[in-house]
Design a protein around this motif. Structure first.
Motif, PDB file in Angstrom:
ATOM      1  N   PHE A 251       6.708  10.938  -0.930  1.00  0.00           N
ATOM      2  CA  PHE A 251       8.035  10.468   0.155  1.00  0.00           C
ATOM      3  C   PHE A 251       8.362  11.260   0.674  1.00  0.00           C
ATOM      4  CE2 PHE A 251      12.295   8.980   0.407  1.00  0.00           C
ATOM      5  CZ  PHE A 251      12.085   7.998   1.224  1.00  0.00           C
ATOM      6  N   GLY A 252       8.937  12.424   0.356  1.00  0.00           N
ATOM      7  CA  GLY A 252       9.651  13.480   0.734  1.00  0.00           C
ATOM      8  C   GLY A 252       9.289  14.102   2.343  1.00  0.00           C
ATOM      9  N   MET A 253       7.746  13.649   2.115  1.00  0.00           N
ATOM     10  CA  MET A 253       7.091  14.481   3.182  1.00  0.00           C
ATOM     11  C   MET A 253       6.690  13.158   4.592  1.00  0.00           C
ATOM     12  SD  MET A 253       3.466  16.623   3.396  1.00  0.00           S
ATOM     13  CE  MET A 253       2.869  17.021   5.092  1.00  0.00           C
ATOM     14  N   ALA A 254       6.858  12.043   3.936  1.00  0.00           N
ATOM     15  CA  ALA A 254       6.595  11.086   4.743  1.00  0.00           C
ATOM     16  C   ALA A 254       7.557  10.664   6.006  1.00  0.00           C
ATOM     17  CB  ALA A 254       6.546   9.583   4.130  1.00  0.00           C
ATOM     18  N   PRO A 255       8.976  10.736   5.754  1.00  0.00           N
ATOM     19  CA  PRO A 255       9.660  10.314   6.974  1.00  0.00           C
ATOM     20  C   PRO A 255      10.007  11.629   7.728  1.00  0.00           C
ATOM     21  CG  PRO A 255      11.151  10.052   4.849  1.00  0.00           C
ATOM     22  CD  PRO A 255       9.823  10.654   4.524  1.00  0.00           C
TER      23      PRO A 255
ATOM     24  N   PHE B 168       2.704  11.326   8.817  1.00  0.00           N
ATOM     25  CA  PHE B 168       2.989  10.266   7.947  1.00  0.00           C
ATOM     26  C   PHE B 168       1.568   9.761   7.248  1.00  0.00           C
ATOM     27  CE2 PHE B 168       3.438   5.737   7.155  1.00  0.00           C
ATOM     28  CZ  PHE B 168       4.523   5.856   6.588  1.00  0.00           C
ATOM     29  N   CYS B 169       0.680  10.086   8.055  1.00  0.00           N
ATOM     30  CA  CYS B 169      -0.586   9.688   7.646  1.00  0.00           C
ATOM     31  C   CYS B 169      -1.153  10.449   6.230  1.00  0.00           C
ATOM     32  CB  CYS B 169      -1.659   9.635   8.576  1.00  0.00           C
ATOM     33  SG  CYS B 169      -3.245   9.046   8.374  1.00  0.00           S
ATOM     34  N   ILE B 170      -0.905  11.591   6.508  1.00  0.00           N
ATOM     35  CA  ILE B 170      -1.270  12.471   5.471  1.00  0.00           C
ATOM     36  C   ILE B 170      -0.427  12.807   4.425  1.00  0.00           C
ATOM     37  CG2 ILE B 170      -2.937  13.442   7.052  1.00  0.00           C
ATOM     38  CD1 ILE B 170      -1.456  16.162   7.377  1.00  0.00           C
ATOM     39  N   ALA B 171       0.808  12.411   4.283  1.00  0.00           N
ATOM     40  CA  ALA B 171       1.780  12.638   3.423  1.00  0.00           C
ATOM     41  C   ALA B 171       1.329  12.234   2.017  1.00  0.00           C
ATOM     42  CB  ALA B 171       3.148  11.924   3.808  1.00  0.00           C
ATOM     43  N   PRO B 172       1.544  13.237   1.130  1.00  0.00           N
ATOM     44  CA  PRO B 172       1.049  13.005  -0.228  1.00  0.00           C
ATOM     45  C   PRO B 172       2.089  12.357  -1.041  1.00  0.00           C
ATOM     46  CG  PRO B 172       1.566  15.356  -0.027  1.00  0.00           C
ATOM     47  CD  PRO B 172       1.650  14.825   1.447  1.00  0.00           C
TER      48      PRO B 172
ATOM     49  N   ASP C   6       0.840  -1.245   0.025  1.00  0.00           N
ATOM     50  CA  ASP C   6       0.083   0.178  -0.127  1.00  0.00           C
ATOM     51  C   ASP C   6       0.926   1.080   0.101  1.00  0.00           C
ATOM     52  OD1 ASP C   6      -2.345  -1.187   0.158  1.00  0.00           O
ATOM     53  OD2 ASP C   6      -2.422  -1.547   2.184  1.00  0.00           O
ATOM     54  N   LEU C   7       1.861   1.201   0.650  1.00  0.00           N
ATOM     55  CA  LEU C   7       2.840   2.208   0.710  1.00  0.00           C
ATOM     56  C   LEU C   7       3.481   2.513  -0.633  1.00  0.00           C
ATOM     57  CD1 LEU C   7       5.050   2.138   4.212  1.00  0.00           C
ATOM     58  CD2 LEU C   7       3.105   3.601   3.641  1.00  0.00           C
ATOM     59  N   GLN C   8       3.990   1.605  -1.120  1.00  0.00           N
ATOM     60  CA  GLN C   8       4.579   1.762  -2.580  1.00  0.00           C
ATOM     61  C   GLN C   8       3.367   2.261  -3.581  1.00  0.00           C
ATOM     62  OE1 GLN C   8       6.081  -2.300  -3.414  1.00  0.00           O
ATOM     63  NE2 GLN C   8       7.730  -1.430  -3.311  1.00  0.00           N
ATOM     64  N   GLU C   9       2.222   1.703  -3.372  1.00  0.00           N
ATOM     65  CA  GLU C   9       1.207   2.530  -4.397  1.00  0.00           C
ATOM     66  C   GLU C   9       0.930   3.822  -4.166  1.00  0.00           C
ATOM     67  OE1 GLU C   9      -3.624   1.537  -5.383  1.00  0.00           O
ATOM     68  OE2 GLU C   9      -2.165  -0.025  -4.649  1.00  0.00           O
ATOM     69  N   ASP C  10       0.579   4.144  -2.734  1.00  0.00           N
ATOM     70  CA  ASP C  10       0.120   5.495  -2.364  1.00  0.00           C
ATOM     71  C   ASP C  10       1.342   6.575  -2.393  1.00  0.00           C
ATOM     72  OD1 ASP C  10      -2.349   4.551  -1.763  1.00  0.00           O
ATOM     73  OD2 ASP C  10      -2.038   4.170   0.389  1.00  0.00           O
ATOM     74  N   LEU C  11       2.469   6.303  -2.281  1.00  0.00           N
ATOM     75  CA  LEU C  11       3.521   7.063  -2.262  1.00  0.00           C
ATOM     76  C   LEU C  11       4.327   7.052  -3.537  1.00  0.00           C
ATOM     77  CD1 LEU C  11       4.568   7.204   1.577  1.00  0.00           C
ATOM     78  CD2 LEU C  11       3.178   8.733   0.302  1.00  0.00           C
ATOM     79  N   HIS C  12       3.996   6.258  -4.416  1.00  0.00           N
ATOM     80  CA  HIS C  12       4.724   5.754  -5.688  1.00  0.00           C
ATOM     81  C   HIS C  12       6.306   5.446  -5.353  1.00  0.00           C
ATOM     82  CE1 HIS C  12       0.998   7.305  -7.357  1.00  0.00           C
ATOM     83  NE2 HIS C  12       1.169   8.395  -6.650  1.00  0.00           N
TER      84      HIS C  12
END
Length: 101
Positions: free
Chosen positions: A97-101, A91-95, A34-40
């Motif tokens: 990858f750069g915003m996720a960590p 992390f939950c609302i990160a659109p 799901d992470l791979q799909e959502d965050l490309h």
């Protein structure tokens, strides 16, 4: 011997937060597709994202110990709980990858 009446509350909250941190450490493996799909993401950034938790977990104990010794434990735990909740929310609302960590 006098004991603090809230000791079980502190112990319970500390245990709950430890269990939550363990959940965070393994959740990336479970939700990787799901992470791979959502965050490309391809495999490399996904591995970096998973390792970011491990790096933080390895670097925090010494400053945390100093903070717990220097400041009031209740305030330190409250601040870190709020910081952890804010990090989970980001992390939950990160659109991307750069915003996720």
């Amino acid at each position: 011997m006098r004991t603090h009446p809230g000791r079980w509350t502190v112990f319970g909250l500390s245990s709950l937060f430890f269990i939550l941190s363990q959940l965070y450490s393994v959740s990336n493996a479970i939700i990787a597709p799901d992470l791979q799909e959502d965050l490309h993401l391809c495999a490399e950034p996904l591995g970096l994202l998973s390792a970011a938790f491990l790096y933080a977990f390895a670097l925090v104990p010494i400053p945390l110990g100093i903070a717990l010794d220097r400041f009031v434990t209740r305030r330190t735990m409250t601040l870190l709980t709020l910081l952890g909740a804010a990090g989970a929310l980001v992390f939950c609302i990160a659109p991307f990858f750069g915003m996720a960590p």
